[in-house]
Design a protein around this motif. Structure first.
Motif, mmCIF file in Angstrom:
data_model
loop_
_atom_site.group_PDB
_atom_site.id
_atom_site.type_symbol
_atom_site.label_atom_id
_atom_site.label_comp_id
_atom_site.label_asym_id
_atom_site.label_seq_id
_atom_site.Cartn_x
_atom_site.Cartn_y
_atom_site.Cartn_z
ATOM 1 N N CYS A 495 26.333 4.107 -46.563
ATOM 2 C CA CYS A 495 27.341 3.154 -46.111
ATOM 3 C C CYS A 495 26.667 1.938 -45.481
ATOM 4 O O CYS A 495 25.536 1.998 -45.004
ATOM 5 N N GLY A 496 27.357 0.843 -45.480
ATOM 6 C CA GLY A 496 26.804 -0.381 -44.926
ATOM 7 C C GLY A 496 27.638 -1.567 -45.361
ATOM 8 O O GLY A 496 28.793 -1.406 -45.761
ATOM 9 N N ALA A 497 27.004 -2.680 -45.360
ATOM 10 C CA ALA A 497 25.659 -2.934 -44.879
ATOM 11 C C ALA A 497 25.735 -4.131 -43.936
ATOM 12 O O ALA A 497 26.637 -4.954 -44.023
ATOM 13 N N THR A 498 24.784 -4.208 -43.036
ATOM 14 C CA THR A 498 24.758 -5.299 -42.079
ATOM 15 C C THR A 498 24.253 -6.574 -42.742
ATOM 16 O O THR A 498 23.704 -6.554 -43.839
ATOM 17 N N ALA A 499 24.397 -7.684 -42.055
ATOM 18 C CA ALA A 499 23.935 -8.978 -42.568
ATOM 19 C C ALA A 499 23.489 -9.839 -41.402
ATOM 20 O O ALA A 499 24.315 -10.233 -40.566
ATOM 21 N N GLN A 500 22.171 -10.104 -41.323
ATOM 22 C CA GLN A 500 21.629 -10.956 -40.260
ATOM 23 C C GLN A 500 20.721 -12.010 -40.886
ATOM 24 O O GLN A 500 19.690 -11.670 -41.485
ATOM 25 N N ASP A 501 21.107 -13.268 -40.782
ATOM 26 C CA ASP A 501 20.343 -14.356 -41.385
ATOM 27 C C ASP A 501 19.028 -14.570 -40.660
ATOM 28 O O ASP A 501 18.976 -14.598 -39.416
ATOM 29 N N GLY A 502 17.961 -14.723 -41.441
ATOM 30 C CA GLY A 502 16.656 -15.062 -40.880
ATOM 31 C C GLY A 502 15.993 -13.973 -40.070
ATOM 32 O O GLY A 502 14.978 -14.220 -39.418
ATOM 33 N N ASP A 503 16.496 -12.768 -40.102
ATOM 34 C CA ASP A 503 15.963 -11.646 -39.321
ATOM 35 C C ASP A 503 14.985 -10.868 -40.201
ATOM 36 O O ASP A 503 15.372 -10.292 -41.217
ATOM 37 N N LEU A 504 13.710 -10.824 -39.825
ATOM 38 C CA LEU A 504 12.682 -10.160 -40.638
ATOM 39 C C LEU A 504 12.233 -8.830 -40.052
ATOM 40 O O LEU A 504 11.198 -8.277 -40.467
ATOM 41 N N ASP A 505 12.988 -8.276 -39.116
ATOM 42 C CA ASP A 505 12.639 -6.989 -38.507
ATOM 43 C C ASP A 505 12.827 -5.868 -39.531
ATOM 44 O O ASP A 505 13.939 -5.638 -40.010
ATOM 45 N N PRO A 506 11.749 -5.121 -39.891
ATOM 46 C CA PRO A 506 11.861 -4.071 -40.907
ATOM 47 C C PRO A 506 12.314 -2.720 -40.363
ATOM 48 O O PRO A 506 12.540 -1.786 -41.143
ATOM 49 N N SER A 507 12.468 -2.581 -39.070
ATOM 50 C CA SER A 507 12.748 -1.260 -38.489
ATOM 51 C C SER A 507 14.240 -0.951 -38.514
ATOM 52 O O SER A 507 15.087 -1.841 -38.407
ATOM 53 N N LEU A 508 14.567 0.322 -38.669
ATOM 54 C CA LEU A 508 15.959 0.761 -38.554
ATOM 55 C C LEU A 508 16.412 0.615 -37.108
ATOM 56 O O LEU A 508 15.670 0.958 -36.176
ATOM 57 N N ARG A 509 17.645 0.130 -36.916
ATOM 58 C CA ARG A 509 18.126 -0.147 -35.573
ATOM 59 C C ARG A 509 19.386 0.657 -35.289
ATOM 60 O O ARG A 509 20.292 0.752 -36.140
ATOM 61 N N GLU A 510 19.463 1.197 -34.088
ATOM 62 C CA GLU A 510 20.609 2.009 -33.684
ATOM 63 C C GLU A 510 21.903 1.202 -33.701
ATOM 64 O O GLU A 510 22.958 1.698 -34.100
ATOM 65 N N ALA A 511 21.830 -0.066 -33.281
ATOM 66 C CA ALA A 511 23.042 -0.885 -33.239
ATOM 67 C C ALA A 511 23.609 -1.092 -34.645
ATOM 68 O O ALA A 511 24.821 -1.028 -34.865
#
Length: 629
Positions: A495-511
């Motif tokens: 299920c998903g999915a989030t969308a954050q522009d310009g965010d290059l963080d590769p880690s899975l996030r709890e939020a």
């Protein structure tokens, strides 16, 4: 009262007779001569255009027809191509039809066909009756039927092709004058080149005069059955019409291509180019195919609808139907059917289009989804979900293309013989007459170095997908609407999915995990019972354009920019196919076909205004027209 949706067509009404040809009561005319449909097609249209002789030894031969009808002219042409050992390598048959037959009527029309195997394939590939262009791929892509459903007067204006032969067919000029008048014939002539031939069973004098005025040499030939004469013509204008610079093929003589990017876009381009006779090599900087944006374990594909049937809806419909057709051809396993929930379904009373979309009330939606839902939905029976990496591998396997992984490309260099692909140390990796840039966000530096006017405004968007190993609700079909949920094969769901522009963080996030779980709960009507789940999923990045349409086409040649996309000269041998956002599965099949047509000059599988809508130079042109905005 049910209204007809703008994307739907009115099917033909056919009166079948046990002892005569089918009749169209709307026009009061028969679909073909009593002496036989195939015999008429062979004498009038094949014979009148000098076929099969004229296609022999050719790489590609294009037939343009007005009035597909029952499809007998196409079947006769396909049969002649099959039987001819000296046939052209590829046959493209383009036809328009305002009132196409339903699949059931088409099957009935060919129940006693003299060409049962070919007729059965036509019926099997028959598309949903939606407006626009539909590509039916046959003979492993060596024969294509490009079927334009809708008013020929509108479609001929939007077709981009050069015809080698024209079949002027339709109901009698007295009964259907719109298909024979000066305006329509002028639209046809725009697709002719010196040497293009035309033929028809009609000897209608106004039609013959119009053809002559448009640059055709017009004559009479022995007619078929009860008609003593028929019309034949050859395009021989005093002045050769000039093709717009932006519509010139980008690499018409290419027999080899290098594609940068081994995801969905690159794999689909490889298949389309291979079917057009071009050997391909696919390069990627990563260790294997589909390891970047195309590497999610599950994804959706489906069309979209809106009341005015604008460019987004038309492109997404054409792309979704192309994907549906290609998946059937490849035999790729996938979850069939998709529900798109709507908070309010303003067009709920619009008629369904079998095979494409149906409006469902809330109770029908809940029953199909297997959930306690209180929303209406669009149901796409030909949409669904699949593993994009498996789709990518299937496309590459079907194309037979060579692949080179772990091969980053640092720069491109234009030469007298095409393009060289350079490594970071300047060494030449590959060279070819045709290069396709089909990578995602990782290819932005390469694309920007060639055309920074294209990359302005593009956004790299992070997306996190969540996996639920256990869930109280597993959708019976994929469900979308403010997020999406796709069942896995072990009782869980993606299920998903989030969308954050310009965010290059590769880690899975709890939020992000919590956001996706909440979406899943809302889609399934679970309330707060969805609970929490261990952090699991995947992070990827999408390349998104300002108007949420892809970039497919050529780059501007050096020099002053043109004031129209269709007048803009392009760099030879270079095509861009990127910016798929979250619609890679939906867009790939159609995008690959567009790339092959743009590169080699074949009939475009999209209307001209939709080609403009995905042109990579569209944003630069808009900025040029409105500086400072």
């Amino acid at each position: 009262m049910t209204a007809l949706a703008p994307w739907a067509l009115t099917p033909a009404q056919v009166n079948f007779s046990p002892d005569g040809p089918p009749e169209a009561p709307e026009y009061g005319d028969l679909y073909h001569a009593r002496a036989g449909a195939l015999a008429q097609a062979r004498h009038v249209f094949l014979g009148g255009n000098g076929l099969p002789g004229r296609w022999q030894g050719r790489e590609r031969f294009v037939v343009l027809e007005t009035g597909f009808g029952l499809g007998n002219n196409f079947l006769a042409t396909w049969d002649a191509w099959q039987q001819d050992p000296a046939r052209c390598a590829r046959l493209v048959f383009v036809s328009t039809e305002k009132h196409p037959l339903s699949r059931d009527d088409l099957q009935r029309a060919h129940a006693a066909s003299e060409l049962p195997a070919l007729a059965a394939q036509l019926v099997d590939r028959w598309p949903p009756l939606t407006a626009g262009l539909h590509t039916l791929s046959l003979e492993a892509g060596r024969v294509e039927l490009l079927l334009g459903l809708g008013d020929a007067r509108e479609l001929l204006r939007e077709l981009v092709l050069d015809a080698d032969a024209i079949y002027l067919d339709g109901f009698s000029p007295k009964l259907n004058p719109a298909l024979w008048d000066d305006w329509l014939l002028k639209s046809l002539a725009r697709h002719a080149r010196p040497g293009t031939t035309a033929a028809t069973w009609s000897i209608h004098r106004p039609m013959r005069r119009a053809l002559a005025s448009l640059g055709f040499e017009v004559g009479l030939a022995p007619g078929f059955a009860s008609k003593p004469e028929m019309t034949v013509a050859r395009f021989a204008p005093r002045h050769t019409p000039q093709r717009p610079a932006g519509r010139e093929p980008l690499a018409p003589q290419a027999r080899r291509a290098v594609i940068i990017g081994a995801g969905l876009a690159g794999a689909a381009c490889a298949l389309a180019l291979q079917r057009a006779g071009v050997a391909c090599t696919v390069l990627d900087a990563l260790p294997g195919p589909a390891q970047a944006s195309s590497g999610n374990p599950a994804g959706l594909f489906h069309g979209t609808v809106n009341p005015d049937d604008g460019p987004h809806a038309r492109l997404n419909r054409a792309a979704a139907l192309a994907t549906q057709s290609l998946l059937a051809e490849l035999g790729l396993p996938h979850q069939a059917g998709l529900l798109r929930l709507e908070t309010r379904l303003a067009v709920a009373q619009m008629a369904a289009v079998p095979g494409y979309v149906q409006a469902l009330a809330a109770d029908a939606t809940a029953a199909l989804a297997g959930a306690s839902l209180r929303q209406p939905a669009w149901f796409y029976p030909g949409g669904g979900a699949l593993d994009p990496a498996a789709y990518t591998r299937a496309l590459l396997a079907a194309s037979g293309t060579a692949t080179r992984m772990d091969t980053p490309v640092a720069a491109l260099r234009e030469t007298a013989h095409g393009w060289q692909l350079l490594a970071g140390d300047g060494a030449v990796i590959e060279e070819a007459h045709l290069v396709v840039l089909a990578g995602g966000h990782g290819q932005l530096p390469l694309l920007g170095a060639l055309a920074d006017e294209v990359t302005g405004g593009l956004v790299v968007q992070r997306g996190q997908l969540t996996h639920l190993a256990r869930t109280p609700w597993q959708p019976a079909v994929p469900v979308a609407g403010g997020g999406y949920t796709i069942a896995d094969s072990q009782g869980g769901a993606w299920c998903g999915a989030t969308a954050q522009d310009g965010d290059l963080d590769p880690s899975l996030r709890e939020a992000d995990q919590a956001e996706n779980v909440a979406r899943h709960a809302a889609l399934g009507g679970l309330g707060a019972s969805a609970g929490t789940a261990p952090l699991a999923g995947r992070v990827g990045w999408r390349l998104v354009t300002p108007d949420r349409l892809p970039l497919i086409g050529g780059l501007a040649a050096p020099g002053a920019p043109a004031t129209q996309l269709r007048l803009q000269p392009r760099r030879a041998g270079l095509v861009v196919c990127t910016g798929f956002g979250s619609r890679g599965i939906t867009w790939a099949a159609l995008a690959g076909r567009v790339v092959a047509a743009l590169a080699l000059g074949g009939p475009r599988p999209l209307e001209a205004d939709l080609l403009d809508a995905v042109d990579p130079l569209r944003f630069a042109l808009r900025r040029q027209r409105r500086p400072g905005r």
